[in-house]
Design a protein around this motif. Structure first.
Motif, PDB file in Angstrom:
ATOM      1  N   GLY A 128       0.829  -1.208   0.000  1.00 36.54           N
ATOM      2  CA  GLY A 128       0.000   0.000   0.000  1.00 36.54           C
ATOM      3  C   GLY A 128       0.863   1.257   0.000  1.00 36.54           C
ATOM      4  O   GLY A 128       2.043   1.230   0.388  1.00 36.54           O
ATOM      5  N   VAL A 129       0.235   2.360  -0.410  1.00 43.15           N
ATOM      6  CA  VAL A 129       0.970   3.631  -0.454  1.00 43.15           C
ATOM      7  C   VAL A 129       1.304   4.099   0.967  1.00 43.15           C
ATOM      8  O   VAL A 129       2.311   4.771   1.196  1.00 43.15           O
ATOM      9  N   THR A 130       0.491   3.707   1.935  1.00 47.74           N
ATOM     10  CA  THR A 130       0.804   4.028   3.330  1.00 47.74           C
ATOM     11  C   THR A 130       2.199   3.514   3.682  1.00 47.74           C
ATOM     12  O   THR A 130       3.029   4.240   4.239  1.00 47.74           O
ATOM     13  N   ALA A 131       2.450   2.264   3.340  1.00 49.62           N
ATOM     14  CA  ALA A 131       3.768   1.672   3.616  1.00 49.62           C
ATOM     15  C   ALA A 131       4.842   2.350   2.772  1.00 49.62           C
ATOM     16  O   ALA A 131       5.966   2.585   3.248  1.00 49.62           O
ATOM     17  N   VAL A 132       4.503   2.690   1.539  1.00 48.76           N
ATOM     18  CA  VAL A 132       5.457   3.380   0.661  1.00 48.76           C
ATOM     19  C   VAL A 132       5.885   4.708   1.301  1.00 48.76           C
ATOM     20  O   VAL A 132       7.068   5.043   1.363  1.00 48.76           O
ATOM     21  N   LEU A 133       4.899   5.450   1.820  1.00 50.53           N
ATOM     22  CA  LEU A 133       5.208   6.754   2.427  1.00 50.53           C
ATOM     23  C   LEU A 133       6.052   6.574   3.693  1.00 50.53           C
ATOM     24  O   LEU A 133       7.030   7.294   3.911  1.00 50.53           O
ATOM     25  N   ASP A 134       5.684   5.613   4.506  1.00 54.51           N
ATOM     26  CA  ASP A 134       6.433   5.341   5.734  1.00 54.51           C
ATOM     27  C   ASP A 134       7.905   5.041   5.394  1.00 54.51           C
ATOM     28  O   ASP A 134       8.828   5.606   5.988  1.00 54.51           O
ATOM     29  N   LEU A 135       8.126   4.173   4.407  1.00 51.44           N
ATOM     30  CA  LEU A 135       9.497   3.826   4.013  1.00 51.44           C
ATOM     31  C   LEU A 135      10.203   5.023   3.383  1.00 51.44           C
ATOM     32  O   LEU A 135      11.382   5.276   3.640  1.00 51.44           O
ATOM     33  N   PHE A 136       9.469   5.754   2.567  1.00 50.10           N
ATOM     34  CA  PHE A 136      10.063   6.916   1.895  1.00 50.10           C
ATOM     35  C   PHE A 136      10.559   7.943   2.925  1.00 50.10           C
ATOM     36  O   PHE A 136      11.666   8.465   2.817  1.00 50.10           O
ATOM     37  N   PHE A 137       9.721   8.212   3.930  1.00 49.61           N
ATOM     38  CA  PHE A 137      10.137   9.205   4.933  1.00 49.61           C
ATOM     39  C   PHE A 137      11.285   8.674   5.789  1.00 49.61           C
ATOM     40  O   PHE A 137      12.153   9.432   6.204  1.00 49.61           O
ATOM     41  N   PHE A 138      11.291   7.377   6.011  1.00 48.59           N
ATOM     42  CA  PHE A 138      12.418   6.771   6.731  1.00 48.59           C
ATOM     43  C   PHE A 138      13.706   6.994   5.936  1.00 48.59           C
ATOM     44  O   PHE A 138      14.757   7.341   6.482  1.00 48.59           O
ATOM     45  N   ALA A 139      13.596   6.819   4.621  1.00 44.87           N
ATOM     46  CA  ALA A 139      14.789   6.890   3.768  1.00 44.87           C
ATOM     47  C   ALA A 139      15.298   8.316   3.583  1.00 44.87           C
ATOM     48  O   ALA A 139      16.497   8.524   3.407  1.00 44.87           O
ATOM     49  N   THR A 140      14.395   9.296   3.605  1.00 45.67           N
ATOM     50  CA  THR A 140      14.812  10.650   3.218  1.00 45.67           C
ATOM     51  C   THR A 140      14.952  11.636   4.385  1.00 45.67           C
ATOM     52  O   THR A 140      15.544  12.695   4.208  1.00 45.67           O
ATOM     53  N   CYS A 141      14.363  11.310   5.520  1.00 46.82           N
ATOM     54  CA  CYS A 141      14.323  12.300   6.618  1.00 46.82           C
ATOM     55  C   CYS A 141      14.838  11.703   7.918  1.00 46.82           C
ATOM     56  O   CYS A 141      14.741  10.490   8.143  1.00 46.82           O
ATOM     57  N   ASP A 142      15.323  12.578   8.768  1.00 50.25           N
ATOM     58  CA  ASP A 142      15.592  12.190  10.153  1.00 50.25           C
ATOM     59  C   ASP A 142      14.476  12.771  11.020  1.00 50.25           C
ATOM     60  O   ASP A 142      13.772  13.696  10.594  1.00 50.25           O
ATOM     61  N   ALA A 143      14.337  12.227  12.228  1.00 51.58           N
ATOM     62  CA  ALA A 143      13.288  12.721  13.132  1.00 51.58           C
ATOM     63  C   ALA A 143      13.470  14.222  13.330  1.00 51.58           C
ATOM     64  O   ALA A 143      14.599  14.692  13.514  1.00 51.58           O
ATOM     65  N   GLY A 144      12.368  14.960  13.267  1.00 55.76           N
ATOM     66  CA  GLY A 144      12.437  16.419  13.440  1.00 55.76           C
ATOM     67  C   GLY A 144      12.553  17.170  12.123  1.00 55.76           C
ATOM     68  O   GLY A 144      12.347  18.378  12.085  1.00 55.76           O
ATOM     69  N   ASP A 145      12.887  16.465  11.020  1.00 58.74           N
ATOM     70  CA  ASP A 145      12.867  17.108   9.702  1.00 58.74           C
ATOM     71  C   ASP A 145      11.412  17.367   9.317  1.00 58.74           C
ATOM     72  O   ASP A 145      10.485  16.814   9.934  1.00 58.74           O
ATOM     73  N   GLY A 146      11.215  18.172   8.270  1.00 55.25           N
ATOM     74  CA  GLY A 146       9.844  18.545   7.914  1.00 55.25           C
ATOM     75  C   GLY A 146       9.471  18.188   6.481  1.00 55.25           C
ATOM     76  O   GLY A 146      10.333  17.992   5.621  1.00 55.25           O
ATOM     77  N   CYS A 147       8.173  18.113   6.254  1.00 58.61           N
ATOM     78  CA  CYS A 147       7.645  17.864   4.909  1.00 58.61           C
ATOM     79  C   CYS A 147       6.580  18.913   4.606  1.00 58.61           C
ATOM     80  O   CYS A 147       5.593  19.032   5.348  1.00 58.61           O
ATOM     81  N   LEU A 148       6.805  19.670   3.539  1.00 59.29           N
ATOM     82  CA  LEU A 148       5.841  20.703   3.136  1.00 59.29           C
ATOM     83  C   LEU A 148       4.704  20.056   2.350  1.00 59.29           C
ATOM     84  O   LEU A 148       4.963  19.238   1.444  1.00 59.29           O
ATOM     85  N   ILE A 149       3.477  20.421   2.691  1.00 59.85           N
ATOM     86  CA  ILE A 149       2.314  19.847   1.991  1.00 59.85           C
ATOM     87  C   ILE A 149       1.280  20.952   1.760  1.00 59.85           C
ATOM     88  O   ILE A 149       0.819  21.574   2.728  1.00 59.85           O
ATOM     89  N   PRO A 150       0.883  21.168   0.508  1.00 62.27           N
ATOM     90  CA  PRO A 150      -0.204  22.133   0.284  1.00 62.27           C
ATOM     91  C   PRO A 150      -1.478  21.667   0.993  1.00 62.27           C
ATOM     92  O   PRO A 150      -1.836  20.492   0.921  1.00 62.27           O
ATOM     93  N   ALA A 151      -2.126  22.578   1.708  1.00 62.01           N
ATOM     94  CA  ALA A 151      -3.371  22.259   2.417  1.00 62.01           C
ATOM     95  C   ALA A 151      -4.561  22.735   1.566  1.00 62.01           C
ATOM     96  O   ALA A 151      -4.398  23.664   0.777  1.00 62.01           O
ATOM     97  N   PRO A 152      -5.715  22.111   1.704  1.00 62.93           N
ATOM     98  CA  PRO A 152      -6.005  20.984   2.579  1.00 62.93           C
ATOM     99  C   PRO A 152      -5.395  19.708   2.013  1.00 62.93           C
ATOM    100  O   PRO A 152      -5.231  19.583   0.816  1.00 62.93           O
ATOM    101  N   TYR A 153      -5.080  18.751   2.931  1.00 63.88           N
ATOM    102  CA  TYR A 153      -4.482  17.497   2.461  1.00 63.88           C
ATOM    103  C   TYR A 153      -5.070  16.282   3.151  1.00 63.88           C
ATOM    104  O   TYR A 153      -5.773  16.402   4.158  1.00 63.88           O
ATOM    105  N   PHE A 154      -4.766  15.119   2.605  1.00 57.82           N
ATOM    106  CA  PHE A 154      -5.241  13.819   3.088  1.00 57.82           C
ATOM    107  C   PHE A 154      -4.827  13.635   4.558  1.00 57.82           C
ATOM    108  O   PHE A 154      -3.630  13.611   4.865  1.00 57.82           O
ATOM    109  N   PRO A 155      -5.809  13.505   5.484  1.00 54.11           N
ATOM    110  CA  PRO A 155      -5.482  13.520   6.915  1.00 54.11           C
ATOM    111  C   PRO A 155      -4.430  12.500   7.344  1.00 54.11           C
ATOM    112  O   PRO A 155      -3.618  12.784   8.221  1.00 54.11           O
ATOM    113  N   ALA A 156      -4.414  11.315   6.736  1.00 54.67           N
ATOM    114  CA  ALA A 156      -3.503  10.270   7.227  1.00 54.67           C
ATOM    115  C   ALA A 156      -2.033  10.534   6.897  1.00 54.67           C
ATOM    116  O   ALA A 156      -1.155   9.833   7.402  1.00 54.67           O
ATOM    117  N   PHE A 157      -1.759  11.552   6.080  1.00 54.48           N
ATOM    118  CA  PHE A 157      -0.352  11.876   5.818  1.00 54.48           C
ATOM    119  C   PHE A 157       0.401  12.154   7.122  1.00 54.48           C
ATOM    120  O   PHE A 157       1.580  11.852   7.246  1.00 54.48           O
TER     121      PHE A 157
END
Ligand SMILES: Cc1ncc(COP(=O)(O)O)c(C=O)c1O
Length: 458
Positions: A128-157
């Motif tokens: 699922g894309v949920t798992a894809v996103l989880d892995l993607f953020f693991f691969a690209t970010c460290d804890a405390g880093d940020g992700c910009l998202i245009p609002a309104p957005y999908f709540p589960a992000f």
């Protein structure tokens, strides 16, 4: 254990009528993960087991889950005919996904929406894309880093990036509240504001077609955001999970981020090498194919490091070989895929028209959509005051009085109270008519009540 340590976490036992609590001995992060990402999820979960049917008129109309039931009859017939169980499915496979399904998905994406050549080597599959996103953020970010998202957005992000990876969502509110189209200037301002708070923005996450708006970003906007983000050293992840759900008059305006990136390279706005490292696309079977229960999603990335990462980490979210095998057979049947996509869009359009024509008849304001499975409702006129508390109350009244569950705008991180997302594909058209009539009757009652209370202002 010391006071306040995680194993002291108390959980109310919902089975017990006396409200008993027990200790659950979880870690701090485990305890934090007990709470759903948004309070409305609790109501959704409860309503799932008690839905409206003609024989259960007290049940709920669930329009808060991004799920389509409209074409599963077609998938069901097809997937049953694809079920065979070769001996190889019983063994471990490649944790990026088996070659056969990666190839079938690559071909399908290339043919149906990406508009660029898609190589099997650049597709990694997960549950699922949920798992894809989880892995993607693991691969690209460290804890405390940020992700910009245009609002309104999908709540589960929020959950997808924060719950395991500790990445901070940075909602960016568009100044243009008519189209909701963000600009690179707004992104830069949000990035600078985040940096001031000590958050290092690492990713720009775009969803196209959009959830919750059901609209498409113009090519010019995608290019502007892409060039800005890549030049700022961000990764760009475009979630195109609704790319094959387009039915409105402007449906052919969809353009994939990979295609936009190739145009930007041709125009010498970005280098081929940087684009290959920084631009990624998520896609999955949950929405366009209505197969959310099969748990299949993928990332398209030309970043070799990311592919290597997936080979290793993909094991935590692999798709069963059995499912992969059946899905490969289904997707290799191009005639079926083309027929299915066209028919599904016809059905989405029909449901959208049922929903919006009933809204228009009662002057309920909504944002016109042409894709995905949502409609963004503007119920601001029903709020006694422009606050999220008033939005919460309205949401609850709709649930309790009309047994209708929508997604509140607050959960989508929209800054202005009074908006709601409705998923019109989550029930068959016959049920949708009844649900929409419930909604419009509720609006009408509220209007009359407000008129009685405030005769001059309404
Ligand atoms: C934009 C978007 N991305 C990802 C997902 C999650 O999809 P999946 O079922 O593949 O995990 C959803 C589901 O609603 C979605 O709307």
């Amino acid at each position: 254990m010391k006071n306040g340590s995680a194993d002291e976490h108390l959980l109310a036992d919902e089975e017990e009528s006396n409200g008993a609590h027990y200790k659950c001995f979880l870690s701090k992060r485990g305890s934090k993960a007990l709470t759903p990402f948004s309070p409305y999820i609790q109501a959704v979960n409860e309503a799932k087991n008690y839905q409206w049917t003609p024989t259960n008129p007290e049940g709920y109309f669930l329009m808060a889950t991004a799920e389509s039931v409209l074409s599963f009859d077609l998938i069901h017939d097809k997937i049953r005919s694809c079920r065979e169980v070769p001996a190889t499915v019983g063994l471990y496979g490649d944790f990026r996904g088996g070659n056969r399904l990666r190839k079938a998905i690559a071909k399908m994406m290339e043919r149906t929406f990406m508009g660029v050549e898609v190589s099997t080597a650049n597709v990694c599959i997960s549950s699922g894309v949920t798992a894809v996103l989880d892995l993607f953020f693991f691969a690209t970010c460290d804890a405390g880093d940020g992700c910009l998202i245009p609002a309104p957005y999908f709540p589960a992000f929020d959950n997808d990036m924060a719950i395991r990876n500790g990445v901070e969502p940075i909602p960016v509110q568009p100044a243009d509240t008519h189209t909701y189209i963000p600009t690179a200037v707004e992104m830069e301002e949000a990035a600078l504001a985040a940096e001031k708070k000590g958050i290092n923005p690492r990713v720009l996450l775009i969803t196209n077609p959009g959830n919750p708006l059901g609209t498409l970003y113009p090519e010019s906007t995608l290019k502007e955001l892409l060039v800005w983000a890549v030049n700022r050293g961000l990764h760009v992840l475009c979630d195109e999970i609704y790319a094959n759900s387009k039915f409105g008059p402007s449906a052919n305006e969809f353009i994939s981020m990979e295609k936009v990136a190739s145009i930007a390279v041709n125009e010498n706005l970005l280098s081929e090498k940087t684009v290959a490292q920084r631009v990624h696309t998520a896609y999955g079977m949950s929405k366009d194919f209505g197969m959310s229960g099969f748990r299949v999603g993928c990332i398209h990335t030309r970043n070799k490091g990311m592919q290597k990462f997936w080979q290793n980490m993909g094991m935590f979210a692999a798709v069963s070989n059995d499912t992969q095998h059946a899905l490969s057979i289904m997707l290799e049947d191009e005639e079926f895929v083309d027929y299915y996509v066209a028919e599904n869009n016809r059905r989405l359009k029909k449901s959208y028209e049922i929903f919006t024509s009933l809204l228009r008849a009662e002057n309920v304001v909504y944002m016109p959509a042409c894709a995905a499975m949502f409609c963004w409702l503007d119920l601001r006129s029903l709020l006694p005051e422009p606050t999220f508390e008033a939005e919460d109350r309205l949401w609850k009244e709709l649930k309790d009085e009309s047994r209708l569950i929508l997604t509140p705008g607050r959960a989508c991180h929209y800054a202005e109270p009074g908006f709601f997302r409705a998923c019109y594909a989550s029930m068959p058209p016959e049920h949708l008519t009844v649900a929409t009539q419930r909604l419009t009757a509720f609006v009408e009652r509220k209007r009359r009540k407000r008129k009685a209370e405030y005769p001059i202002s309404v």
